[in-house]
Motif scaffolding. Structure first.
Motif, PDB file in Angstrom:
ATOM      1  N   ASN A   1       0.898  -1.389  -0.096  1.00 24.91           N
ATOM      2  CA  ASN A   1       0.059  -0.031   0.091  1.00 24.91           C
ATOM      3  C   ASN A   1       0.887   1.330   0.082  1.00 24.91           C
ATOM      4  O   ASN A   1       1.468   1.622   1.149  1.00 24.91           O
ATOM      5  N   LEU A   2       0.917   1.815  -1.067  1.00 25.60           N
ATOM      6  CA  LEU A   2       1.726   3.003  -1.386  1.00 25.60           C
ATOM      7  C   LEU A   2       0.814   4.534  -1.525  1.00 25.60           C
ATOM      8  O   LEU A   2       1.353   5.312  -2.244  1.00 25.60           O
ATOM      9  N   MET A   3      -0.464   4.189  -1.185  1.00 28.33           N
ATOM     10  CA  MET A   3      -1.350   5.179  -1.410  1.00 28.33           C
ATOM     11  C   MET A   3      -0.928   6.496  -0.668  1.00 28.33           C
ATOM     12  O   MET A   3      -0.490   6.721   0.259  1.00 28.33           O
ATOM     13  N   ASN A   4      -1.091   7.754  -1.461  1.00 25.21           N
ATOM     14  CA  ASN A   4      -0.834   8.827  -0.967  1.00 25.21           C
ATOM     15  C   ASN A   4       0.468   9.200  -0.535  1.00 25.21           C
ATOM     16  O   ASN A   4       1.186  10.003   0.374  1.00 25.21           O
ATOM     17  N   CYS A   5       1.550   8.423  -1.239  1.00 21.61           N
ATOM     18  CA  CYS A   5       2.912   8.496  -0.788  1.00 21.61           C
ATOM     19  C   CYS A   5       3.889   9.343  -1.683  1.00 21.61           C
ATOM     20  O   CYS A   5       3.442   9.659  -2.721  1.00 21.61           O
ATOM     21  N   SER A   6       4.811  10.114  -1.178  1.00 19.56           N
ATOM     22  CA  SER A   6       5.802  10.783  -1.818  1.00 19.56           C
ATOM     23  C   SER A   6       6.862   9.789  -2.091  1.00 19.56           C
ATOM     24  O   SER A   6       7.598   9.421  -1.357  1.00 19.56           O
ATOM     25  N   LEU A   7       7.033   9.592  -3.605  1.00 19.43           N
ATOM     26  CA  LEU A   7       8.015   8.763  -3.886  1.00 19.43           C
ATOM     27  C   LEU A   7       8.951   9.398  -5.072  1.00 19.43           C
ATOM     28  O   LEU A   7       9.398   8.845  -6.044  1.00 19.43           O
ATOM     29  N   VAL A   8       9.219  10.591  -4.884  1.00 15.45           N
ATOM     30  CA  VAL A   8      10.023  11.557  -5.864  1.00 15.45           C
ATOM     31  C   VAL A   8      11.359  11.097  -5.931  1.00 15.45           C
ATOM     32  O   VAL A   8      12.144  10.490  -4.673  1.00 15.45           O
ATOM     33  N   ASN A   9      12.187  10.697  -7.071  1.00 13.75           N
ATOM     34  CA  ASN A   9      13.463  10.285  -7.489  1.00 13.75           C
ATOM     35  C   ASN A   9      13.724   9.011  -6.677  1.00 13.75           C
ATOM     36  O   ASN A   9      15.041   8.834  -6.502  1.00 13.75           O
ATOM     37  N   VAL A  10      12.778   8.147  -6.347  1.00 12.81           N
ATOM     38  CA  VAL A  10      13.120   6.771  -5.768  1.00 12.81           C
ATOM     39  C   VAL A  10      13.647   5.600  -6.851  1.00 12.81           C
ATOM     40  O   VAL A  10      13.228   6.089  -8.444  1.00 12.81           O
ATOM     41  N   ASN A  11      14.171   4.905  -6.494  1.00 17.71           N
ATOM     42  CA  ASN A  11      14.777   3.725  -7.389  1.00 17.71           C
ATOM     43  C   ASN A  11      14.107   2.600  -7.420  1.00 17.71           C
ATOM     44  O   ASN A  11      14.269   2.265  -6.028  1.00 17.71           O
ATOM     45  N   MET A  12      13.324   2.223  -8.213  1.00 18.84           N
ATOM     46  CA  MET A  12      12.623   0.940  -8.049  1.00 18.84           C
ATOM     47  C   MET A  12      13.080  -0.064  -9.200  1.00 18.84           C
ATOM     48  O   MET A  12      12.091  -0.740  -9.513  1.00 18.84           O
ATOM     49  N   THR A  13      14.065   0.061  -9.642  1.00 22.23           N
ATOM     50  CA  THR A  13      14.640  -0.816 -10.700  1.00 22.23           C
ATOM     51  C   THR A  13      14.406  -2.147 -10.318  1.00 22.23           C
ATOM     52  O   THR A  13      14.944  -2.636  -9.283  1.00 22.23           O
ATOM     53  N   ARG A  14      13.912  -3.162 -11.379  1.00 19.46           N
ATOM     54  CA  ARG A  14      13.550  -4.463 -10.906  1.00 19.46           C
ATOM     55  C   ARG A  14      12.885  -4.966  -9.808  1.00 19.46           C
ATOM     56  O   ARG A  14      12.804  -6.077  -9.361  1.00 19.46           O
ATOM     57  N   SER A  15      12.173  -3.837  -9.294  1.00 21.06           N
ATOM     58  CA  SER A  15      11.369  -4.386  -7.973  1.00 21.06           C
ATOM     59  C   SER A  15      10.093  -5.049  -8.721  1.00 21.06           C
ATOM     60  O   SER A  15       9.813  -4.941  -9.609  1.00 21.06           O
TER      61      SER A  15
END
Length: 159
Positions: free
Chosen positions: A73-87
């Protein structure tokens, strides 16, 4: 000391005063409840984050490379400049999240919900994106989509 609760009722203590900038790589945090925490610049590489509740968290600049994030659950999250490579984001719920300039290259997005998200400047060269929902998600000319993928057919809006 910070204590994190899990859906099972169990808890785990971390020898930290804040999570920002910490290394939580290679941990098993399945069903942890982080709702509302600041987790900026945290290393979650190879971490088991299945069914974790990150709702309303600040996760800016964090690294989720190769993390298992199924049904997060990542609702309403701030995920600016995250790295989710191959997640592995299968079934993840990102409603109204801000992913500006995030990197999701090679991420598995099967069944994920990106409705109403900010996808400006995001690298979405991901796998299994065809079964992902992007209704009312906004993107710009800097957003990178997989070749032949038409985001407008999934409800995304070019701004």
């Amino acid at each position: 000391m910070i204590k994190i609760k899990f859906e099972s009722g169990e808890s785990k203590e971390f020898n930290l005063t804040i999570f920002d900038g910490s290394d939580l790589s290679n941990l098993k945090l399945h069903t942890a409840i982080f709702e509302g925490y600041s987790l900026q610049n945290v290393n979650f590489n190879y971490t088991d984050l299945r069914n974790v509740n990150f709702a309303c968290c600040n996760l800016n600049f964090s690294n989720f490379t190769d993390a298992s994030m199924m049904n997060c659950n990542l609702m309403n999250c701030s995920l600016v400049n995250v790295n989710m490579t191959r997640s592995k984001l299968m079934g993840a719920f990102l409603l109204n999240a801000d992913l500006k300039n995030a990197n999701l290259f090679g991420a598995d997005l099967f069944g994920a919900n990106f409705n109403c998200t900010n996808l400006k400047g995001v690298n979405l060269q991901a796998t299994r994106i065809e079964e992902t929902s992007f209704i009312n998600a906004v993107y710009d000319k800097y957003t990178i989509w997989p070749k032949f993928f038409l985001p407008e057919n999934k409800g995304a809006i070019l701004i």
